[in-house]
Design a protein around this motif. Structure first.
Motif, PDB file in Angstrom:
ATOM      1  N   VAL A  34      10.442   9.592   6.654  1.00 50.18           N
ATOM      2  CA  VAL A  34       9.789   9.538   5.352  1.00 50.18           C
ATOM      3  C   VAL A  34       8.542   8.679   5.402  1.00 50.18           C
ATOM      4  N   ALA A  35       7.453   9.217   4.856  1.00 51.06           N
ATOM      5  CA  ALA A  35       6.270   8.424   4.539  1.00 51.06           C
ATOM      6  C   ALA A  35       6.259   8.250   3.028  1.00 51.06           C
ATOM      7  N   GLY A  36       6.310   7.017   2.571  1.00 49.45           N
ATOM      8  CA  GLY A  36       6.354   6.738   1.142  1.00 49.45           C
ATOM      9  C   GLY A  36       5.031   6.180   0.661  1.00 49.45           C
ATOM     10  N   VAL A  37       4.551   6.715  -0.453  1.00 49.00           N
ATOM     11  CA  VAL A  37       3.262   6.296  -1.000  1.00 49.00           C
ATOM     12  C   VAL A  37       3.464   5.649  -2.362  1.00 49.00           C
ATOM     13  N   ALA A  38       2.765   4.546  -2.586  1.00 50.84           N
ATOM     14  CA  ALA A  38       2.784   3.873  -3.882  1.00 50.84           C
ATOM     15  C   ALA A  38       1.574   2.955  -3.953  1.00 50.84           C
ATOM     16  N   ARG A  39       1.209   2.576  -5.172  1.00 56.07           N
ATOM     17  CA  ARG A  39       0.123   1.603  -5.305  1.00 56.07           C
ATOM     18  C   ARG A  39       0.534   0.266  -4.711  1.00 56.07           C
ATOM     19  N   ASN A  40       1.751  -0.143  -5.061  1.00 59.05           N
ATOM     20  CA  ASN A  40       2.264  -1.427  -4.593  1.00 59.05           C
ATOM     21  C   ASN A  40       3.495  -1.194  -3.723  1.00 59.05           C
ATOM     22  N   ILE A  41       3.414  -1.617  -2.491  1.00 65.36           N
ATOM     23  CA  ILE A  41       4.503  -1.407  -1.538  1.00 65.36           C
ATOM     24  C   ILE A  41       5.579  -2.464  -1.749  1.00 65.36           C
ATOM     25  N   THR A  42       6.822  -2.033  -1.848  1.00 64.19           N
ATOM     26  CA  THR A  42       7.945  -2.943  -2.003  1.00 64.19           C
ATOM     27  C   THR A  42       8.701  -3.072  -0.679  1.00 64.19           C
ATOM     28  N   SER A  43       9.463  -4.136  -0.571  1.00 66.60           N
ATOM     29  CA  SER A  43      10.270  -4.330   0.642  1.00 66.60           C
ATOM     30  C   SER A  43      11.308  -3.227   0.781  1.00 66.60           C
ATOM     31  N   GLU A  44      11.803  -2.725  -0.357  1.00 64.07           N
ATOM     32  CA  GLU A  44      12.796  -1.637  -0.323  1.00 64.07           C
ATOM     33  C   GLU A  44      12.201  -0.375   0.293  1.00 64.07           C
ATOM     34  N   LEU A  45      10.940  -0.082  -0.059  1.00 61.35           N
ATOM     35  CA  LEU A  45      10.292   1.098   0.510  1.00 61.35           C
ATOM     36  C   LEU A  45      10.033   0.915   1.999  1.00 61.35           C
ATOM     37  N   GLU A  46       9.639  -0.261   2.393  1.00 65.46           N
ATOM     38  CA  GLU A  46       9.388  -0.524   3.813  1.00 65.46           C
ATOM     39  C   GLU A  46      10.648  -0.328   4.651  1.00 65.46           C
ATOM     40  N   LYS A  47      11.811  -0.598   4.077  1.00 71.98           N
ATOM     41  CA  LYS A  47      13.059  -0.471   4.814  1.00 71.98           C
ATOM     42  C   LYS A  47      13.415   0.980   5.131  1.00 71.98           C
ATOM     43  N   VAL A  48      13.044   1.904   4.237  1.00 67.65           N
ATOM     44  CA  VAL A  48      13.520   3.281   4.387  1.00 67.65           C
ATOM     45  C   VAL A  48      12.454   4.234   4.909  1.00 67.65           C
ATOM     46  N   SER A  49      11.198   3.801   5.004  1.00 73.83           N
ATOM     47  CA  SER A  49      10.126   4.713   5.406  1.00 73.83           C
ATOM     48  C   SER A  49       9.570   4.330   6.763  1.00 73.83           C
ATOM     49  N   VAL A  50       9.141   5.328   7.515  1.00 75.91           N
ATOM     50  CA  VAL A  50       8.480   5.049   8.788  1.00 75.91           C
ATOM     51  C   VAL A  50       7.032   4.655   8.537  1.00 75.91           C
ATOM     52  N   ALA A  51       6.520   4.975   7.356  1.00 77.94           N
ATOM     53  CA  ALA A  51       5.167   4.573   6.968  1.00 77.94           C
ATOM     54  C   ALA A  51       5.152   4.326   5.473  1.00 77.94           C
ATOM     55  N   ALA A  52       4.847   3.113   5.073  1.00 82.05           N
ATOM     56  CA  ALA A  52       4.679   2.774   3.660  1.00 82.05           C
ATOM     57  C   ALA A  52       3.179   2.689   3.386  1.00 82.05           C
ATOM     58  N   ILE A  53       2.673   3.604   2.583  1.00 75.97           N
ATOM     59  CA  ILE A  53       1.234   3.791   2.422  1.00 75.97           C
ATOM     60  C   ILE A  53       0.821   3.369   1.021  1.00 75.97           C
ATOM     61  N   SER A  54      -0.126   2.464   0.936  1.00 77.38           N
ATOM     62  CA  SER A  54      -0.642   2.026  -0.356  1.00 77.38           C
ATOM     63  C   SER A  54      -1.844   2.880  -0.728  1.00 77.38           C
ATOM     64  N   ALA A  55      -1.779   3.540  -1.893  1.00 77.95           N
ATOM     65  CA  ALA A  55      -2.875   4.400  -2.341  1.00 77.95           C
ATOM     66  C   ALA A  55      -2.769   4.618  -3.843  1.00 77.95           C
TER      67      ALA A  55
END
Length: 262
Positions: A34-55
């Motif tokens: 999973v690549a997860g996109v959000a304006r603000n990256i959370t620690s929870e998203l970083e745990k489950v995604s191979v790429a946490a993308i701020s946009a």
């Protein structure tokens, strides 16, 4: 049940919290990268995604940057989950059309509709190559516009229509497009102390906890309770799988029986 998703790739937008985070977590549990996109990256998203993308997906540049980053990390896309949405509705309440500024309309359409259009267009070449799946997260407000903030309901209705157009255009190319339309869901929008649920409770002259307890009865929810983010995520994940291989162009409502039309 094996959904056959292990090793697949997915881009999930609006993935830092709420329904989007639950979708990212559920897909990851099925072996999806999973690549997860959000304006603000959370620690929870970083745990489950191979790429946490701020946009910022309310802008065309933001959507193109996010998709390019996901493709660079994942090598291609099998699944696109357009979950990003909402916006300032968390604080807006229910002002009428005359009290709603043009800027609110534009902001809500930029995020809830045009951001999805831009993200989808950027991701389509890879999705077509891989004969992938797109799930757009809309809302029951698309079917009952007067119950939601001005501009939000209308943007979600346009999103649902866009999904149907996409499904007819892309179905023959092997890309399945479907919509999931949640009702009231137990995220921060409703349960947070400074968001929409708390605002509506104050307008109603009751405490927040009392408002949430009474909400299923007031909204006519047949199941007697609101949905949970994990339930929305389970439906989205099923739709992304090959087990839903002939579900195309559907708008699947998950609202505990709130909508009463046939």
């Amino acid at each position: 049940m094996d959904l056959g998703l292990n090793g697949k790739t997915a881009l999930v937008t609006g993935a830092s919290r709420g329904i989007g985070l639950a979708i990212a977590e559920t897909l990851a549990a099925e072996g999806v990268r999973v690549a997860g996109v959000a304006r603000n990256i959370t620690s929870e998203l970083e745990k489950v995604s191979v790429a946490a993308i701020s946009a910022d997906l309310s802008t065309a540049d933001g959507t193109r940057t996010a998709v390019a980053a996901a493709l660079a990390e994942l090598g291609g896309l099998d699944i696109l989950i357009n979950n990003v949405g909402g916006g300032d509705i968390e604080l807006l309440g229910l002002a009428g059309v005359l009290e709603t500024e043009d800027e609110q309309w534009r902001n809500l359409f930029d995020l809830n509709l045009f951001g999805v259009v831009s993200t989808t267009r950027a991701a389509l070449p890879s999705l077509i190559e891989r004969r992938g799946a797109i799930i757009n997260v809309s809302s029951i407000n698309a079917h009952a516009p007067a119950t939601g903030p001005v501009g939000y309901s209308e943007a979600k209705a346009a999103l649902t229509s866009f999904s149907k157009r996409l499904s007819e255009e892309l179905g023959p190319k092997g890309v399945r497009v479907n919509t999931v339309s949640p009702g009231v869901t137990g995220t921060d929008i409703w349960r947070g102390e400074r968001n929409l649920g708390a605002t509506l409770a104050a307008v109603s002259g009751v405490g927040h906890a009392e408002f949430l307890t009474a909400l299923p009865g007031q909204f006519g929810i047949a199941s007697g309770r609101i949905s949970e983010a994990a339930e929305i995520a389970a439906l989205v994940t099923f739709l992304a799988s090959g087990l839903a291989g002939n579900i195309v162009g559907a708008d699947l409502v998950i609202d505990g029986g709130t909508l009463k039309s046939a």
